[in-house]
Design a protein around this motif. Structure first.
Motif, short mmCIF file in Angstrom:
data_model
loop_
_atom_site.label_atom_id
_atom_site.label_comp_id
_atom_site.label_asym_id
_atom_site.label_seq_id
_atom_site.Cartn_x
_atom_site.Cartn_y
_atom_site.Cartn_z
N ILE A 4 -9.27 -5.03 -4.83
CA ILE A 4 -9.58 -5.96 -3.74
C ILE A 4 -8.35 -6.08 -2.84
CG2 ILE A 4 -10.00 -8.40 -3.22
CD1 ILE A 4 -11.72 -8.55 -5.73
N ALA A 5 -8.57 -6.03 -1.54
CA ALA A 5 -7.54 -6.21 -0.51
C ALA A 5 -6.60 -5.02 -0.38
CB ALA A 5 -6.72 -7.49 -0.74
N ALA A 6 -6.91 -3.91 -1.03
CA ALA A 6 -6.04 -2.73 -0.92
C ALA A 6 -6.06 -2.17 0.49
CB ALA A 6 -6.48 -1.66 -1.91
N THR A 7 -4.89 -1.86 1.00
CA THR A 7 -4.77 -1.13 2.26
C THR A 7 -4.60 0.35 1.96
OG1 THR A 7 -2.39 -1.52 2.27
CG2 THR A 7 -3.76 -3.07 3.51
N THR A 8 -4.86 1.17 2.94
CA THR A 8 -4.62 2.61 2.81
C THR A 8 -3.14 2.91 2.89
OG1 THR A 8 -6.65 2.84 4.11
CG2 THR A 8 -5.40 4.86 3.63
N LEU A 9 -2.49 2.26 3.84
CA LEU A 9 -1.09 2.52 4.14
C LEU A 9 -0.18 1.61 3.30
CD1 LEU A 9 -1.47 2.73 8.00
CD2 LEU A 9 -1.09 4.64 6.44
N PRO A 10 1.06 2.04 3.06
CA PRO A 10 1.99 1.21 2.29
C PRO A 10 2.43 -0.01 3.06
CG PRO A 10 3.11 3.15 3.18
CD PRO A 10 1.64 3.33 3.48
N PHE A 11 3.00 -0.96 2.33
CA PHE A 11 3.40 -2.23 2.94
C PHE A 11 4.40 -2.04 4.08
CE2 PHE A 11 2.48 -5.65 -0.52
CZ PHE A 11 1.14 -5.39 -0.37
N ASP A 12 5.26 -1.03 3.98
CA ASP A 12 6.29 -0.83 5.01
C ASP A 12 5.68 -0.71 6.40
OD1 ASP A 12 8.29 -0.97 3.18
OD2 ASP A 12 8.72 1.19 3.12
N PHE A 13 4.53 -0.05 6.49
CA PHE A 13 3.86 0.13 7.78
C PHE A 13 3.59 -1.22 8.43
CE2 PHE A 13 -0.01 0.29 10.34
CZ PHE A 13 0.21 1.37 11.17
N PHE A 14 3.13 -2.17 7.64
CA PHE A 14 2.78 -3.49 8.17
C PHE A 14 4.01 -4.37 8.37
CE2 PHE A 14 -0.79 -1.73 5.81
CZ PHE A 14 -1.76 -1.74 6.79
N HIS A 15 4.98 -4.25 7.48
CA HIS A 15 6.22 -5.00 7.65
C HIS A 15 6.88 -4.66 8.99
CE1 HIS A 15 5.92 -6.66 3.76
NE2 HIS A 15 6.35 -5.63 3.07
N GLN A 16 6.89 -3.38 9.34
CA GLN A 16 7.52 -2.95 10.59
C GLN A 16 6.83 -3.51 11.82
OE1 GLN A 16 7.41 1.32 10.29
NE2 GLN A 16 8.77 1.37 8.50
N ARG A 17 5.58 -3.95 11.65
CA ARG A 17 4.81 -4.48 12.78
C ARG A 17 4.65 -6.00 12.70
NH1 ARG A 17 4.00 0.48 11.65
NH2 ARG A 17 3.37 2.02 13.23
N GLY A 18 5.41 -6.63 11.81
CA GLY A 18 5.34 -8.08 11.69
C GLY A 18 4.04 -8.58 11.12
N LEU A 19 3.44 -7.79 10.24
CA LEU A 19 2.13 -8.13 9.67
C LEU A 19 2.20 -8.34 8.16
CD1 LEU A 19 -0.04 -5.57 11.70
CD2 LEU A 19 0.01 -8.06 11.99
N SER A 20 3.29 -8.89 7.69
CA SER A 20 3.49 -9.04 6.25
C SER A 20 2.68 -10.18 5.66
CB SER A 20 4.97 -9.29 5.95
OG SER A 20 5.77 -8.26 6.46
N LYS A 21 2.37 -11.19 6.44
CA LYS A 21 1.81 -12.43 5.92
C LYS A 21 0.51 -12.23 5.14
CE LYS A 21 0.57 -17.13 7.32
NZ LYS A 21 0.42 -18.07 8.46
N GLY A 22 -0.36 -11.35 5.63
CA GLY A 22 -1.67 -11.20 4.99
C GLY A 22 -1.71 -10.23 3.83
N LEU A 23 -0.57 -9.67 3.45
CA LEU A 23 -0.55 -8.66 2.39
C LEU A 23 -0.21 -9.28 1.04
CD1 LEU A 23 1.46 -5.91 4.30
CD2 LEU A 23 -1.02 -6.03 4.02
N TRP A 24 -0.98 -8.92 0.01
CA TRP A 24 -0.67 -9.45 -1.31
C TRP A 24 -1.01 -8.49 -2.45
CZ3 TRP A 24 -4.98 -10.27 -4.45
CH2 TRP A 24 -6.22 -10.31 -3.80
#
Length: 359
Positions: A96-116
């Motif tokens: 559940i809630a798995a993304t395709t891309l690794p967390f780094d991709f979202f961290h670099q875009r300021g999108l860390s909040k919704g990742l768990w």
């Protein structure tokens, strides 16, 4: 390439394509659309229809992957995190809630909040690779074993895009995520092929513009924003369509590179879109856009962010079989059953998983 080699590849390919041989095992990768218990968040009424208890499945009952297992004569898949489970007939790596891309991709875009949940496609393939020796032994023995296994890889992408959309990024920006997402899926497939996978189903991204969650969050007063036949949101479905277009291109690129491997596209999008166009055709009396387990909210979708399924204020419809949507973003067992039939027997997987000769 010499003709003899070319024809030998064709023979191998046609064997895997035409035979729905009795698979020894089934392996699944993906997100909440196919997680069977790696992440258990919700209580009843999740699981009420078939299991009588919550199992981690985001539905009232069985998922598409459960019906696929039943259709090829295998048991429901244990989540790969299950302790003391026997994985010799398969395992489920979806979270559940798995993304395709690794967390780094979202961290670099300021999108860390919704990742768990750190369970990208490569993390899931890593888990699979680590588990394999305990199932089948040496690398060559595992190649032989995977030669008689079916792998379902996806759907992937929904959580990558929702991470951006739910953070108020516009659809145009989120559209730029699509090339790296579909590239990551292709890379994951190549890793699985390298381990010995020869029969792979790759599901499309669903038409998210038809989900009550999106219809509620992004509702507008402009009728041009909605499809006239479906009532689904055009911009969000266009995002799914773009993803599926690039995903098909990636699969088309891989097929000649691995001619002895069957890589089949499962058209999740077309199936669910047809539910929205022709709900009565499938017995969905309450249409495709209204949630079964939810509460009144904006518009007529029975979805409320403050009273979601299994929360105080929500209720369950009298008959989930009349609904496509279970909780606003996931589907009912009834919808999953119909989708699985389209993969097992066609036409939404071509050739179908179960060939007509074996029916």
């Amino acid at each position: 390439m010499k003709l003899s080699i070319f024809f030998s590849f064709l023979l191998v390919s046609s064997f895997h394509l035409s035979s729905s041989q009795r698979y020894n095992a089934l392996f699944n990768f993906g997100d909440s659309m196919s997680d069977t218990g790696n992440v258990v968040l919700a209580g009843l009424p999740y699981g009420m229809t078939y299991f009588g208890r919550p199992t981690g499945r985001c539905s009232d009952g069985r998922l598409v992957i459960d019906f696929i297992a039943e259709g090829i004569g295998l048991p429901h898949l244990h989540p790969n995190t299950a302790k003391d489970a026997d994985f010799h007939q398969g395992a489920n790596f979806a979270f559940i809630a798995a993304t395709t891309l690794p967390f780094d991709f979202f961290h670099q875009r300021g999108l860390s909040k919704g990742l768990w949940v750190n369970a990208s496609i490569h993390e899931q393939v890593d888990r699979f690779e680590k588990l394999l020796p305990s199932i089948c032994g040496t690398p060559q023995e595992c190649r032989d074993f995977l030669g008689k296994s079916l792998l379902v890889v996806g759907e992937f992408g929904g959580n990558d895009y929702s991470t951006g959309l739910f953070a108020s990024r516009n659809v145009s920006e989120v559209r730029t995520f699509v090339p790296p997402v579909t590239q990551a899926i292709a890379e994951g497939l190549e890793r699985l092929i390298g381990l010995g996978a020869v029969d792979i189903i790759v599901p499309a991204l669903l038409p998210v513009g038809c989900f009550p969650l999106y219809l509620t969050l992004y509702n507008t007063s402009d009728p041009e924003d909605y499809g006239p036949r479906t009532g689904c949101m055009r911009r969000h479905n266009a995002l799914s369509w773009y993803h599926n277009t690039l995903l098909r291109r990636q699969l088309d690129r891989l097929r000649p590179k691995y001619p002895a491997v069957s890589i089949r596209f499962a058209d999740f999008y077309a199936q669910v879109f047809d539910f929205a166009i022709n709900p009565l055709k499938y017995g969905f009396k309450d249409g495709a856009l209204r949630t079964c387990c939810g509460a009144p909210g904006l518009r007529n979708y029975n979805f409320n962010l403050h009273a979601k399924c299994d929360q105080n204020g929500s209720s369950v419809c009298p008959d989930p079989t009349t609904h496509v949507s279970w909780d606003g973003i996931h589907m009912t067992e009834a919808a999953h059953r119909i989708i699985a039939q389209g993969w097992l027997h066609g036409p939404y997987v071509d050739p179908p998983i179960v060939s007509s000769s074996n029916n």
